[in-house]
Design an enzyme around this catalytic site. Structure first.
Site, PDB file in Angstrom:
ATOM      1  N   CYS A  50      -0.238   8.716   5.475  1.00 52.02           N
ATOM      2  CA  CYS A  50      -1.217   9.111   6.493  1.00 52.02           C
ATOM      3  C   CYS A  50      -0.796   8.598   7.871  1.00 52.02           C
ATOM      4  O   CYS A  50       0.160   9.102   8.447  1.00 52.02           O
ATOM      5  CB  CYS A  50      -2.619   8.640   6.079  1.00 52.02           C
ATOM      6  N   HIS A  65      -3.216  10.678   0.467  1.00 49.85           N
ATOM      7  CA  HIS A  65      -3.261   9.313  -0.066  1.00 49.85           C
ATOM      8  C   HIS A  65      -2.933   9.293  -1.560  1.00 49.85           C
ATOM      9  O   HIS A  65      -3.787   9.626  -2.393  1.00 49.85           O
ATOM     10  CB  HIS A  65      -4.646   8.707   0.172  1.00 49.85           C
ATOM     11  N   GLU A  72      -2.542   6.689  -3.354  1.00 49.42           N
ATOM     12  CA  GLU A  72      -3.087   5.482  -3.988  1.00 49.42           C
ATOM     13  C   GLU A  72      -4.482   5.666  -4.569  1.00 49.42           C
ATOM     14  O   GLU A  72      -4.934   4.847  -5.378  1.00 49.42           O
ATOM     15  CB  GLU A  72      -3.082   4.310  -2.986  1.00 49.42           C
TER      16      GLU A  72
END
Length: 203
Positions: free
Chosen positions: A74, A169, A171
Protein backbone atom coordinates in the site's frame (compact mmCIF):
# COMPACT_ATOMS: atom_id res chain seq x y z
CA UNK A 1 9.41 -0.70 8.55
CA UNK A 2 6.43 1.03 10.17
CA UNK A 3 4.72 3.87 8.29
CA UNK A 4 1.71 3.97 10.60
CA UNK A 5 -0.70 1.45 9.13
CA UNK A 6 -3.33 -0.09 11.39
CA UNK A 7 -2.12 -3.42 9.99
CA UNK A 8 1.63 -3.04 10.63
CA UNK A 9 1.69 -5.29 13.69
CA UNK A 10 -0.27 -7.85 11.69
CA UNK A 11 2.40 -7.94 8.98
CA UNK A 12 5.01 -8.83 11.59
CA UNK A 13 2.72 -11.47 13.06
CA UNK A 14 2.13 -13.10 9.68
CA UNK A 15 5.87 -13.31 9.00
CA UNK A 16 6.41 -14.89 12.43
CA UNK A 17 3.62 -17.36 11.67
CA UNK A 18 5.83 -18.49 8.77
CA UNK A 19 8.46 -19.33 11.41
CA UNK A 20 10.64 -16.46 10.26
CA UNK A 21 12.17 -13.98 12.69
CA UNK A 22 10.79 -10.48 12.20
CA UNK A 23 11.37 -7.10 13.86
CA UNK A 24 9.11 -4.07 13.60
CA UNK A 25 11.27 -0.96 13.21
CA UNK A 26 10.89 2.78 12.72
CA UNK A 27 10.51 3.80 9.10
CA UNK A 28 13.45 6.23 9.33
CA UNK A 29 16.05 3.65 10.41
CA UNK A 30 19.18 4.00 8.29
CA UNK A 31 20.44 1.48 5.76
CA UNK A 32 23.64 1.24 7.81
CA UNK A 33 21.67 0.27 10.92
CA UNK A 34 19.72 -2.34 8.97
CA UNK A 35 22.95 -3.75 7.56
CA UNK A 36 24.42 -3.97 11.07
CA UNK A 37 21.38 -5.99 12.18
CA UNK A 38 22.02 -8.58 9.47
CA UNK A 39 18.75 -7.80 7.70
CA UNK A 40 17.76 -10.36 5.05
CA UNK A 41 14.68 -8.63 3.57
CA UNK A 42 12.59 -5.51 4.10
CA UNK A 43 8.83 -4.97 4.12
CA UNK A 44 7.52 -1.41 3.91
CA UNK A 45 4.13 -1.15 5.65
CA UNK A 46 1.05 0.78 4.67
CA UNK A 47 0.18 4.12 6.22
CA UNK A 48 -2.41 6.91 6.28
CA UNK A 49 -0.29 9.62 4.64
CA UNK A 50 0.26 10.70 1.04
CA UNK A 51 3.85 10.29 -0.16
CA UNK A 52 3.81 13.57 -2.09
CA UNK A 53 2.81 15.75 0.89
CA UNK A 54 5.33 17.79 2.87
CA UNK A 55 6.38 15.95 6.01
CA UNK A 56 5.10 12.56 4.87
CA UNK A 57 7.06 9.71 6.47
CA UNK A 58 9.78 8.30 4.28
CA UNK A 59 12.67 5.87 4.48
CA UNK A 60 16.39 6.06 3.88
CA UNK A 61 16.71 5.91 0.05
CA UNK A 62 19.90 3.90 0.55
CA UNK A 63 17.86 0.83 1.49
CA UNK A 64 17.12 0.41 -2.22
CA UNK A 65 20.88 0.06 -2.84
CA UNK A 66 21.47 -2.67 -0.25
CA UNK A 67 20.80 -5.53 -2.64
CA UNK A 68 18.01 -6.88 -0.41
CA UNK A 69 14.53 -8.02 -1.44
CA UNK A 70 11.95 -5.32 -0.66
CA UNK A 71 8.16 -5.65 -0.51
CA UNK A 72 6.11 -2.45 -0.35
CA UNK A 73 2.51 -2.78 0.83
CA UNK A 74 0.00 0.00 0.00
CA UNK A 75 1.81 3.18 1.18
CA UNK A 76 5.01 1.14 0.97
CA UNK A 77 4.41 0.49 -2.72
CA UNK A 78 3.57 4.14 -3.33
CA UNK A 79 6.72 5.25 -1.50
CA UNK A 80 8.83 2.83 -3.54
CA UNK A 81 7.41 4.25 -6.77
CA UNK A 82 7.79 7.83 -5.51
CA UNK A 83 11.45 7.43 -4.47
CA UNK A 84 12.52 5.49 -7.57
CA UNK A 85 11.13 7.85 -10.20
CA UNK A 86 7.50 6.86 -10.58
CA UNK A 87 4.45 9.00 -9.86
CA UNK A 88 1.73 8.82 -7.20
CA UNK A 89 -1.49 10.84 -7.37
CA UNK A 90 -4.69 11.17 -5.43
CA UNK A 91 -7.35 8.81 -6.74
CA UNK A 92 -10.76 10.02 -7.84
CA UNK A 93 -12.36 7.85 -5.16
CA UNK A 94 -11.06 6.07 -2.08
CA UNK A 95 -11.07 2.30 -2.46
CA UNK A 96 -11.92 0.31 0.68
CA UNK A 97 -12.99 -3.31 0.75
CA UNK A 98 -12.85 -6.40 -1.40
CA UNK A 99 -11.47 -6.23 -4.92
CA UNK A 100 -10.65 -8.77 -7.59
CA UNK A 101 -7.21 -8.27 -9.06
CA UNK A 102 -5.85 -9.67 -12.29
CA UNK A 103 -2.22 -10.85 -11.97
CA UNK A 104 -0.10 -9.70 -14.92
CA UNK A 105 2.98 -11.36 -16.31
CA UNK A 106 4.67 -14.21 -14.49
CA UNK A 107 6.15 -12.64 -11.37
CA UNK A 108 7.57 -14.94 -8.71
CA UNK A 109 5.22 -13.33 -6.21
CA UNK A 110 1.83 -13.90 -7.87
CA UNK A 111 2.27 -16.39 -10.72
CA UNK A 112 0.08 -19.49 -10.61
CA UNK A 113 -2.15 -18.58 -7.66
CA UNK A 114 -5.78 -17.55 -7.94
CA UNK A 115 -9.15 -17.60 -6.16
CA UNK A 116 -11.34 -17.72 -9.25
CA UNK A 117 -11.26 -17.65 -13.03
CA UNK A 118 -12.98 -14.98 -15.10
CA UNK A 119 -15.40 -15.72 -17.94
CA UNK A 120 -12.53 -15.10 -20.35
CA UNK A 121 -10.31 -17.61 -18.54
CA UNK A 122 -8.10 -15.18 -16.63
CA UNK A 123 -6.95 -15.94 -13.09
CA UNK A 124 -8.30 -13.60 -10.40
CA UNK A 125 -7.26 -12.99 -6.80
CA UNK A 126 -9.67 -11.73 -4.15
CA UNK A 127 -7.91 -9.10 -2.05
CA UNK A 128 -8.50 -6.30 0.46
CA UNK A 129 -7.93 -2.73 -0.66
CA UNK A 130 -7.65 0.35 1.56
CA UNK A 131 -6.24 3.40 -0.22
CA UNK A 132 -7.00 6.85 -1.58
CA UNK A 133 -3.83 7.46 -3.60
CA UNK A 134 -2.56 5.33 -6.46
CA UNK A 135 0.56 4.85 -8.52
CA UNK A 136 0.01 6.39 -11.96
CA UNK A 137 3.53 5.93 -13.40
CA UNK A 138 5.71 2.87 -12.86
CA UNK A 139 9.42 3.56 -12.16
CA UNK A 140 12.02 2.56 -14.73
CA UNK A 141 13.01 -1.08 -14.40
CA UNK A 142 9.62 -2.10 -12.99
CA UNK A 143 6.81 -3.92 -14.74
CA UNK A 144 3.09 -4.22 -14.07
CA UNK A 145 2.31 -7.19 -11.80
CA UNK A 146 -1.43 -6.76 -11.10
CA UNK A 147 -4.37 -4.52 -11.94
CA UNK A 148 -8.07 -3.91 -11.26
CA UNK A 149 -10.65 -1.84 -13.09
CA UNK A 150 -10.46 0.84 -10.38
CA UNK A 151 -6.70 0.57 -9.87
CA UNK A 152 -4.83 -0.11 -13.13
CA UNK A 153 -1.51 -0.35 -11.25
CA UNK A 154 -2.30 -2.64 -8.30
CA UNK A 155 1.08 -4.38 -8.24
CA UNK A 156 4.57 -3.68 -9.59
CA UNK A 157 7.83 -5.61 -9.62
CA UNK A 158 11.48 -5.34 -10.56
CA UNK A 159 12.43 -9.01 -10.59
CA UNK A 160 16.13 -8.30 -11.18
CA UNK A 161 16.45 -6.28 -7.96
CA UNK A 162 13.77 -8.33 -6.14
CA UNK A 163 11.60 -5.24 -5.51
CA UNK A 164 7.85 -5.84 -5.29
CA UNK A 165 4.89 -3.55 -4.56
CA UNK A 166 1.28 -4.42 -3.74
CA UNK A 167 -1.52 -1.86 -3.51
CA UNK A 168 -3.60 -4.37 -1.55
CA UNK A 169 -2.99 -5.88 1.92
CA UNK A 170 -1.76 -9.52 1.90
CA UNK A 171 -1.52 -9.58 5.70
CA UNK A 172 -5.29 -9.48 6.35
CA UNK A 173 -7.44 -12.61 6.21
CA UNK A 174 -9.73 -10.97 3.63
CA UNK A 175 -6.92 -11.48 1.07
CA UNK A 176 -7.43 -15.19 0.55
CA UNK A 177 -3.96 -15.97 -0.80
CA UNK A 178 -2.23 -13.43 1.44
CA UNK A 179 -0.19 -15.92 3.47
CA UNK A 180 1.01 -17.64 0.31
CA UNK A 181 2.07 -14.28 -1.13
CA UNK A 182 4.00 -13.42 2.05
CA UNK A 183 5.51 -16.92 2.13
CA UNK A 184 6.71 -16.53 -1.43
CA UNK A 185 8.38 -13.21 -0.63
CA UNK A 186 10.00 -14.23 2.64
CA UNK A 187 10.89 -17.85 1.89
CA UNK A 188 11.22 -18.20 -1.90
CA UNK A 189 12.39 -14.75 -3.00
CA UNK A 190 14.36 -13.66 0.09
CA UNK A 191 15.48 -17.21 0.87
CA UNK A 192 15.02 -16.84 4.63
CA UNK A 193 14.90 -20.13 6.56
CA UNK A 194 11.82 -21.10 8.56
CA UNK A 195 13.80 -21.71 11.72
CA UNK A 196 12.25 -19.30 14.24
CA UNK A 197 9.64 -21.01 16.43
CA UNK A 198 8.09 -19.21 19.39
CA UNK A 199 7.99 -22.38 21.51
CA UNK A 200 11.75 -22.80 21.07
CA UNK A 201 12.29 -19.13 21.83
CA UNK A 202 10.39 -19.43 25.14
CA UNK A 203 12.39 -22.58 26.04
Amino acid sequence: LDFGSQYTQLIARRVRELNVYCELLRCDITAAELRARGTKAIILSGGPNSVYEDGAPTCDPEIFKMGLPILGICYGMQLTAHLLGGRVERGATREFGYAEILPRGSSKLLAGIHDSVSASGENLLRVWMSHGDKVTKIPDGFSLMASTDACPIAGICDEARKFFGLQFHPEVTHTKQGMEILRRFVRDIAGVKADWIMGDYIA
